[in-house]
Structure formats: C-alpha cells, structure tokens
Design an enzyme around this catalytic site. Structure first.
Site, PDB file in Angstrom:
ATOM      1  N   ASN A  25      20.800   3.021  -6.852  1.00  0.00           N
ATOM      2  CA  ASN A  25      19.430   2.040  -6.951  1.00  0.00           C
ATOM      3  C   ASN A  25      18.098   2.864  -6.864  1.00  0.00           C
ATOM      4  OD1 ASN A  25      21.183  -0.451  -7.088  1.00  0.00           O
ATOM      5  ND2 ASN A  25      21.222  -0.223  -4.632  1.00  0.00           N
ATOM      6  N   GLU A  33      11.121   0.996  -5.942  1.00  0.00           N
ATOM      7  CA  GLU A  33      10.968  -0.561  -5.413  1.00  0.00           C
ATOM      8  C   GLU A  33       9.955  -0.601  -4.319  1.00  0.00           C
ATOM      9  OE1 GLU A  33      14.621  -2.277  -5.199  1.00  0.00           O
ATOM     10  OE2 GLU A  33      15.092  -2.013  -7.279  1.00  0.00           O
ATOM     11  N   TYR A  35     -23.480  -2.868  16.520  1.00  0.00           N
ATOM     12  CA  TYR A  35     -21.997  -2.477  17.012  1.00  0.00           C
ATOM     13  C   TYR A  35     -21.681  -3.828  17.434  1.00  0.00           C
ATOM     14  CZ  TYR A  35     -17.686  -1.465  19.030  1.00  0.00           C
ATOM     15  OH  TYR A  35     -16.331  -1.409  19.168  1.00  0.00           O
ATOM     16  N   SER A  89      -7.990   0.348  23.457  1.00  0.00           N
ATOM     17  CA  SER A  89      -7.328   0.924  21.886  1.00  0.00           C
ATOM     18  C   SER A  89      -6.877   2.383  21.771  1.00  0.00           C
ATOM     19  CB  SER A  89      -8.769   1.009  20.781  1.00  0.00           C
ATOM     20  OG  SER A  89      -9.681   1.817  21.809  1.00  0.00           O
ATOM     21  N   SER A  99      24.781   1.476  -2.591  1.00  0.00           N
ATOM     22  CA  SER A  99      25.025   0.002  -2.167  1.00  0.00           C
ATOM     23  C   SER A  99      26.265  -0.108  -0.940  1.00  0.00           C
ATOM     24  CB  SER A  99      25.265  -0.941  -3.160  1.00  0.00           C
ATOM     25  OG  SER A  99      26.058  -2.033  -2.571  1.00  0.00           O
ATOM     26  N   LYS A 123      27.041   1.514  -7.389  1.00  0.00           N
ATOM     27  CA  LYS A 123      25.481   1.405  -7.663  1.00  0.00           C
ATOM     28  C   LYS A 123      24.664   2.591  -7.196  1.00  0.00           C
ATOM     29  CE  LYS A 123      23.655  -2.944  -7.438  1.00  0.00           C
ATOM     30  NZ  LYS A 123      22.615  -3.459  -8.209  1.00  0.00           N
ATOM     31  N   THR A 173       4.228  -3.817 -26.136  1.00  0.00           N
ATOM     32  CA  THR A 173       3.249  -4.976 -25.533  1.00  0.00           C
ATOM     33  C   THR A 173       4.283  -6.360 -25.316  1.00  0.00           C
ATOM     34  OG1 THR A 173       3.079  -5.996 -27.749  1.00  0.00           O
ATOM     35  CG2 THR A 173       1.416  -4.101 -27.187  1.00  0.00           C
ATOM     36  N   HIS A 174       3.835  -6.913 -24.222  1.00  0.00           N
ATOM     37  CA  HIS A 174       4.652  -8.051 -23.959  1.00  0.00           C
ATOM     38  C   HIS A 174       6.106  -7.665 -23.360  1.00  0.00           C
ATOM     39  CE1 HIS A 174       1.170 -10.616 -25.717  1.00  0.00           C
ATOM     40  NE2 HIS A 174       1.352  -9.673 -26.730  1.00  0.00           N
ATOM     41  N   GLN A 177     -13.275  -2.581  16.172  1.00  0.00           N
ATOM     42  CA  GLN A 177     -12.260  -1.907  16.593  1.00  0.00           C
ATOM     43  C   GLN A 177     -11.185  -2.146  15.566  1.00  0.00           C
ATOM     44  OE1 GLN A 177     -11.549  -1.062  20.843  1.00  0.00           O
ATOM     45  NE2 GLN A 177      -9.899  -2.218  20.740  1.00  0.00           N
ATOM     46  N   LYS A 217      -9.310  -0.194  12.768  1.00  0.00           N
ATOM     47  CA  LYS A 217      -8.329   0.855  12.713  1.00  0.00           C
ATOM     48  C   LYS A 217      -6.844   1.001  12.273  1.00  0.00           C
ATOM     49  CE  LYS A 217     -11.428   3.247  16.051  1.00  0.00           C
ATOM     50  NZ  LYS A 217     -12.432   1.699  16.023  1.00  0.00           N
TER      51      LYS A 217
END
Ligand code: ARG
Length: 469
Positions: free
Chosen positions: A285, A290, A317, A23, A277, A283, A155-156, A322, A325
C-alpha cells in the site's frame, strides 16, 4: 508551582488555574532561542553600562552552561515552572544568586516570547527551505532522466494529450520553486527584532536595540513596541506558506497513489516506502503518500486556528497569544517530515515507461494532432474537430487506435488523409513538435531544465547571518 511573580498576590494560585495557564509543556521547544535571546540582551546591558561588565560576563557564561547542560542531559527542564522563561531565569538565579536576578532588567516576557517565537520560526523557514531545495534536486534529476519518457497528460482524469514524465515533473518543480520564493519573501519581512519592546511601551533603560538585533542576525529592531509584542503576522505567513506546500505535496501524492494503483501501474513505490496489510498478503500500500495527503488538513487547521486566535486581540499582548504555539509547532514538524519523506519516496520510485507509453498511445491522445493535420491540409479547424470526432467514434466501434486504421479506412472518413498521417500522429511527433517554451517537446524541455539548473545553482544564503555572534 514556581512563578516569577506573586508579590501582589495574597493567595496561592489554584492548581487547576496554574495548569491551565502554564506553557512549559510546549514552549520548552524553544529553550535554545530563549537562552540565545537572553545572552544577546545581557551582552547589550553590559555594553550599555546597565549591568557591569563582570555581571554581564558572569550571566552570559552561566546561560551558556545552562544551554550546554540541557543539551547534554544533565539539566532537565522541569514542568514545575510556569514557562521556559521562568525555568531559565530560576535556574540562573539558582546558580548565580543575586547577579542572576538582574537578567530580566529592561525586558518583559512579552518581548521575550515575541523574540523566541520569531527566532524559532525563522529557523523553521530556513529548514523548510533547505528541504524544499533537496526535493527540487530530486525532481530536476527526474526531469533530466525522463525527457523522452512519453505518458498521457490528463484533464478531468481523462487522457488528453501525450506529454513526457519530464514535463509532468516540471510542473511540480515550478510549484515547489514558488514555495521557496514565498519562504524567502517571508524571511525578509520577518527578520526584525522585537526585543526591547518591553511589556508594550519600551523601557526607560538606555537599551541599544540595534546591537541586540545585530547580535541575533536581524536586519534591525522593529519600529513600534506595541506591534513588536503583539505581531504574529510572520507566523501566519509561514503557516500559510506551509499550507500551500502541503497542498502541492498532497496533489503530487494523489497522483502517485493513482499511478501506483493496480489499474495504472505507471509507478512502483519502493518496498522501503510501502506498507502491507495485516490480512491480505498480496497488498503493498502507498501509505506514505496517503498520510502526507491526510496530514495536509492539520496544517490547514494550524493556520486557521492562529488566524482565529489573532482576529479579536486588542493591542498589545493578551494571553490568547500563548495559543500560537502548539498547533504551529505541530505544523512545522509535520511539513518538514512530509517533505523529507516524500522526497525519499520519489527518489526511490520506479517508473514503468512501457505502461506509460502504452497508456498514452491507446487513449486517442493524438486526436488533437490528427485534427491539426487536417488543418495543415486546408480543412477549417471546427470541421476538422468534427471529422476527428467521427473518426474516434469509428475507432471505438472497431476497438482500434487512430493509427491502427488503414489509409482506406481513414480516407473513407476524410479523403484529405495521406500516408504521412501516421508519422504526424505518432506519440513521438505529438510530443516533439510542442516546442513553445513551457511545452513538453524535448528541445523546449532542455531549455527549461537549463534554467531550473541555474536557479538551483544561484543559492540563497542567509544561514550565516542568522547565527548569534
Ligand atoms: N507563555 C506566554 C506566551 O506564550 C509568555 C508571555 C507571558 N506574558 C504575560 N504577560 N503573561 O505568550
């Protein structure tokens, strides 16, 4: 291959098995916590007479040096060791000889890793909390600045009623405030020290668990050694809090993306937080928003993975643990990075007040207030609702807002309307009359802002207690 064990084996470990088992590739992330835990353990062994004072001092000094050397780059954490615990112990033995071999007296890697993970997660709780606090400062500043900035509430995703940007921001303030409260709750529950649990059944040495707990800023030792080595609840709780933080950030990002779209133009994301872009020169963006939205899934994944890992593990244990992590570390870094980047994007974003006002004004967001006007003049609400519905239909046909109709046109639909209707349904009136606590009216918002300011001022300070003394 370098292992701490091997006495009872007659063959070398197969290389593939070794690689699969190791590990060090990821647990080196908590080398600092591992060394700090060892220092506390050795101080305690010295005070209890399990090691002599000289031995204890010698080991502590050497561990401090190892930490310094890792930090200044003179000592490289080598992946020829199985895990970070083996690396630190082997380096100590390398430097001190036989005295170094006494470090692991009265300890198992099971309570050691339980401690390291808890110390590391505790630090993440604090760092996440600090970042959320900074984000709350940014949001509160916007709440103060935009108490009169009228925008449509949805709303919506349909225009509903006029609100203010201050009010909209206030919703996120509440969400991130709850996220901080969750972190604080987790901290209080998790801040107990598993060191001294041994492999599972404690040890026969007269360890002073109160002392090690105190040295590392814990409230005290955990009360069951089986639970001490196999509890990862605190990590599940932290990842769950992270998943909720990401859900909140993702919703906020979704709104920023919509507001930033060509159609809405409510906001402009700063050039420093936008991308272009490769083919379309025009563009700009909202990639950061996102990406934050997109990274939410991997944080949910870390939570789900750990819940699944833990669900079949018998006490105490087992090596499955392990697996707590890699995905957790990824989630911790992801959440902290996302909060910081989102904060930067929000703090530099420009709000187009005119577009927001025009959008609220043009979308019949005052229709409820027009119905309330009729109610105030004696029309039962259900009838008023029907009348305003017909009025909106007429407006759509005429391509006009309600307040663009002449009084004659209004009276033709309902004779109750008088000249004061125009004032009653202005955007400003619609907002400022909503004065119950929690509503967007300026006087109500001012009270809320004051309360949120007070909340941010009464700080939650635990940092100092959590440092190793
Ligand atoms: N690398 C191990 C882990 O992360 C450390 C504990 C090893 N304990 C053991 N009994 N093999 O869980």
């Amino acid at each position: 291959m370098a292992q701490l064990w091997g006495g009872r084996f007659t063959k070398e470990t197969d290389q593939l098995v070794y690689n699969f088992n190791a590990s060090i590739g990821f647990d080196q992330k908590f080398y600092k916590q591992d060394i700090e835990g060892s220092i506390a353990h050795v101080i305690m062994l010295g005070r209890q007479g399990i090691l002599t004072k000289e031995e204890s001092d010698q080991i502590v000094d050497c561990l401090c040096q190892i930490k310094a050397d890792v930090e200044n780059g003179t000592l490289e954490i080598s992946d020829k060791y199985e895990d970070i615990h083996s690396f630190v112990e082997a380096t100590l033995i390398d430097r001190l000889g036989d005295v170094g071999k006494k470090l692991h007296t009265g300890r198992s890697r099971n309570d050691q890793v339980a401690l390291d993970m808890r110390l590391y997660t505790r630090l993440q709780v604090l760092e996440t909390d600090d970042l959320l606090k900074e984000l709350l400062e940014t949001i509160l500043k916007l709440m103060e600045e935009h108490i009169d900035t009228i925008m449509p509430g949805f709303t919506h995703l349909q225009k509903a009623q006029p609100i203010t940007l201050s009010h909209h921001m206030g919703a996120y303030f509440e969400m991130f405030k709850r996220d901080r409260q969750r972190l604080h709750d987790i901290f209080v529950r998790m801040n107990y020290c598993p060191l001294g649990s041994g492999a599972l059944a404690g040890t026969t040495y007269p360890l002073d668990r109160d002392l090690t707990a105190e040295l590392m800023g814990f409230y005290g030792p955990t009360l069951n050694s089986m639970d001490g080595v196999s509890d990862r609840d605190y990590l599940i709780e932290y990842l769950s809090a992270c998943a909720t933080i990401m859900m909140h950030l993702s919703r906020f990002c979704e709104e920023v993306i919509i507001w930033n779209s060509n159609e809405y133009q409510f906001v402009e994301i700063d050039d420093a937080y936008s991308t272009g872009s490769s083919i379309m020169p025009q563009k700009k963006n909202p990639d950061i928003a996102e990406l934050v939205r997109g990274k939410t899934g991997r944080v949910y994944g870390a939570l789900m993975s750990l819940l699944t890992t833990m669900k079949g593990i018998p006490l105490a244990y087992n090596k499955d643990m392990q697996e707590d992590k890699e995905l957790s570390f990824d989630a911790m870094d992801t959440v902290k990075g996302c909060i910081a980047l989102f904060n930067g994007m929000l703090a530099t974003m420009k709000f187009n007040k005119e577009r927001m006002y025009a959008s609220a004004n043009g979308g019949f967001t005052n229709a409820t207030d027009a119905a309330d006007y009729l109610v105030n003049h004696g029309v039962p609400f259900r009838d008023a609702h029907g009348i305003i519905g017909r009025l909106v239909l007429y407006c759509i046909d005429q391509n006009k807002a309600i307040d663009q109709l002449s009084l004659d046109e209004l009276k033709a639909i309902c004779p109750v309307f008088e000249q004061d209707i125009y004032d009653a349904i202005s955007m400003e009136t619609c907002v400022s009359k909503r004065l119950t606590i929690g509503a967007p009216g300026q006087e109500a918002m001012k009270k809320v802002i004051e309360l949120e300011r007070e909340y941010l001022a009464e700080d939650w300070t635990i940092d100092e207690d959590c440092k190793i003394r």
